[in-house]
Design a protein around this motif. Sequence first.
Motif, short mmCIF file in Angstrom:
data_model
loop_
_atom_site.label_atom_id
_atom_site.label_comp_id
_atom_site.label_asym_id
_atom_site.label_seq_id
_atom_site.Cartn_x
_atom_site.Cartn_y
_atom_site.Cartn_z
N THR A 531 0.85 -1.19 0.00
CA THR A 531 0.00 0.00 0.00
C THR A 531 0.88 1.24 0.00
N PRO A 532 0.31 2.41 -0.31
CA PRO A 532 1.10 3.65 -0.26
C PRO A 532 1.60 4.01 1.13
N ASN A 533 1.11 3.32 2.18
CA ASN A 533 1.53 3.65 3.54
C ASN A 533 2.96 3.24 3.84
N GLY A 534 3.49 2.27 3.11
CA GLY A 534 4.90 1.92 3.22
C GLY A 534 5.33 1.38 4.58
N ASN A 535 4.42 0.69 5.28
CA ASN A 535 4.79 0.11 6.57
C ASN A 535 5.44 -1.26 6.37
N ASN A 536 6.67 -1.22 5.84
CA ASN A 536 7.41 -2.46 5.61
C ASN A 536 7.74 -3.15 6.92
N LEU A 537 7.85 -4.48 6.87
CA LEU A 537 8.27 -5.27 8.02
C LEU A 537 9.68 -5.79 7.80
N THR A 538 10.35 -6.13 8.89
CA THR A 538 11.69 -6.70 8.82
C THR A 538 11.65 -8.13 9.33
N GLY A 539 12.12 -9.04 8.49
CA GLY A 539 12.13 -10.44 8.88
C GLY A 539 13.29 -10.75 9.81
N GLU A 540 13.05 -11.68 10.75
CA GLU A 540 14.07 -12.11 11.69
C GLU A 540 14.07 -13.63 11.79
N VAL A 541 15.22 -14.19 12.13
CA VAL A 541 15.36 -15.63 12.31
C VAL A 541 15.88 -15.89 13.71
N PHE A 542 15.37 -16.95 14.32
CA PHE A 542 15.75 -17.29 15.69
C PHE A 542 16.82 -18.38 15.66
N SER A 543 17.97 -18.10 16.30
CA SER A 543 19.10 -19.02 16.26
C SER A 543 19.09 -20.02 17.40
N GLY A 544 18.14 -19.88 18.32
CA GLY A 544 18.11 -20.73 19.50
C GLY A 544 18.36 -19.95 20.77
N SER A 545 18.97 -18.77 20.61
CA SER A 545 19.22 -17.92 21.77
C SER A 545 18.89 -16.46 21.50
N SER A 546 18.86 -16.05 20.24
CA SER A 546 18.59 -14.66 19.90
C SER A 546 18.06 -14.55 18.49
N TRP A 547 17.49 -13.38 18.19
CA TRP A 547 16.95 -13.09 16.86
C TRP A 547 17.94 -12.24 16.07
N SER A 548 18.02 -12.49 14.78
CA SER A 548 18.84 -11.68 13.89
C SER A 548 18.12 -11.54 12.56
N ALA A 549 18.57 -10.59 11.74
CA ALA A 549 17.90 -10.33 10.46
C ALA A 549 17.93 -11.56 9.57
N GLY A 550 16.80 -11.87 8.97
CA GLY A 550 16.76 -13.01 8.06
C GLY A 550 15.34 -13.45 7.76
N MET A 551 15.17 -14.11 6.63
CA MET A 551 13.88 -14.66 6.25
C MET A 551 14.13 -15.80 5.27
N GLU A 552 13.31 -16.83 5.35
CA GLU A 552 13.42 -17.96 4.42
C GLU A 552 12.29 -17.86 3.42
N TRP A 553 12.66 -17.95 2.14
CA TRP A 553 11.67 -17.85 1.06
C TRP A 553 11.57 -19.18 0.33
N ARG A 554 10.35 -19.56 -0.03
CA ARG A 554 10.15 -20.82 -0.74
C ARG A 554 9.25 -20.59 -1.96
N ASP A 555 9.55 -21.37 -3.01
CA ASP A 555 8.74 -21.30 -4.22
C ASP A 555 7.41 -22.01 -3.99
N VAL A 556 6.34 -21.38 -4.45
CA VAL A 556 5.01 -21.97 -4.38
C VAL A 556 4.32 -21.76 -5.72
N ASP A 557 3.14 -22.33 -5.87
CA ASP A 557 2.39 -22.20 -7.12
C ASP A 557 0.92 -22.10 -6.78
N LEU A 558 0.44 -20.84 -6.66
CA LEU A 558 -0.95 -20.61 -6.27
C LEU A 558 -1.63 -19.68 -7.28
N PRO A 559 -2.88 -19.87 -7.57
CA PRO A 559 -3.72 -20.94 -7.02
C PRO A 559 -3.46 -22.27 -7.73
#
Length: 559
Positions: A531-559
């Motif tokens: 949307t024009p509001n631009g409220n982007n989110l930041t992905g994080e990954v949990f290492s077992g003790s703390s969070w750091s920047a990261g995101m896992e992306w997977r291919d899908v086929d919808l619908p």
Amino acid sequence: MKKYLLFAAAFLAFVGCEEKENKEPVKVDKISVTPESKTVGGDGGNVQVMVTSNGDWTLSTKDNQTYDWITADKVAGVDGDIVKFDVLKNAEEKKTAEFVFTCGKATAPFTVISMPGDVPEIILASDAEVKVDFNAGKFTVLVDIKHIDKDALTVTLSEGADWLTHEITLEGETSDNAKLDFSYTRLAGAESREAAITIGAPGAESVSVAVKQMPEPMIRPEQASYKLGAEAGTLEIPVEANVEYEITYSEGSDWLTGHSKEGNVEKWSYGAVEEGVKREAVITFTEKNPAGGAEPLTASVVVKQSNSVISTAAYMKKHSAGAAEWNNPDVLKLGTTLTIECLVRHDENFTPASGWDGVQIGTLFGLERRLLVRHGDNRSNVKEWELVYARNTKEGNGENMEVKVKSSKDLPAGEWAHIAVVFDGTAKTVTIYQNGEVAGSAEMHSDIKDIDLTETYTSNNRTQRFYLGRSYNDSRDFEGLMSEVRVWNKALSAEEINAEKHFYTVPADSEGLVAYWKMDDGQGNIIKDYTPNGNNLTGEVFSGSSWSAGMEWRDVDLP
């Protein structure tokens, strides 16, 4: 008679045009010399002068004077020549020789002064141009000095050179040398900056050093990935760069054709794809001439084309997405009328109930003790999902009391499901949907707390705030894929929710749509708000003790 007059006029016009066309541009003579003057001490020596001209030149003395104490090695030449003047020793008096270099009608004067005694002299022994990178650092300027003490040297910086500092002047290998040390600060901007250093001493001609600090190399495509529809079209990638770059392609990228560039926008054409066909290209931008032998800067863009509406989704197990700071927070202060949607696919297996309270909760959306869409609160059926919202009234421990609306339909394993939650502040109802069918409904509690997704507060010894795929503590992630997360500031009807392809896409400028995280970014850890509001989110990954920047992306086929 008229015929003769017309013929004469035409003839004169023809002659005039012919003369105008044959007229050659007038050549302007130009000549200059460097330096324009030089002072030599009593020991005499050699003086060199470089000539710059746009034609042949000649050398003569001013007013045809004759000098027996100075001679030149040439009296004529071409552009770029170096003329050497030999100056004899002088123990008598100050002498001045004036010369004139001539190119056509242009002239350039040159003067040599011979002093009978010692003449202070500064000679630049290092480069006259210094180029440094964007990091803070130091460099040294070397000078040879004659009849000057190093402590008599002065340093002047050009205006605006506050990023440059003269640290110290030290003696060189001998007393006839000096080392001047300079430091410079880090350059944070994208443009280079320049300064001039002037080194002087009483009675001596000054020397100058030009300093240029280069900005940090930058090649920034506007997006890291692009998703193209099935129809033919044009791919446009704006690239912000302050270095020259070349473009290379991954194998199988030949479906991108007709490359061109307009301003900072790189363009390609592409054809349509048939049903069931997917294709991908990686476009890499590589710096051409990295400074100082550094590794070239690179940036890559992934381009995918298919006839699927959704081809990439975020995998949320041990991942979450939130905003430390909102770009436009006001639109997420929603009150009691709103709609939340998401498209999710839980993994094939649900983790059995566990933890200190015997519960394995998976959070899809929300803010702890304020607004949550989650599953697993039911110890005997972790597939059951529910909506949780807050009341204004608080419990004895100071936490807001909660209201729960449970789904009559379980979250499926290994299958995509569209989830929708509708608050209608006018009708005072709350309705939850799964795949467009009502899965639960209730009257809105009269004590409902206004919903504000930007709210933060402290609970469980941590700051609680809005997340996708996370709430309360680090273990309440959603073990599956997530896509098409939307927030509306209106109550969608059942007809709107079940509109054609509504589960998979809506126009980003739809009325009432205040946040739209398609979660199809495919690279990096920024989840774009379409949307024009631009409220982007930041992905994080949990290492077992703390969070750091990261995101896992997977291919899908919808619908």
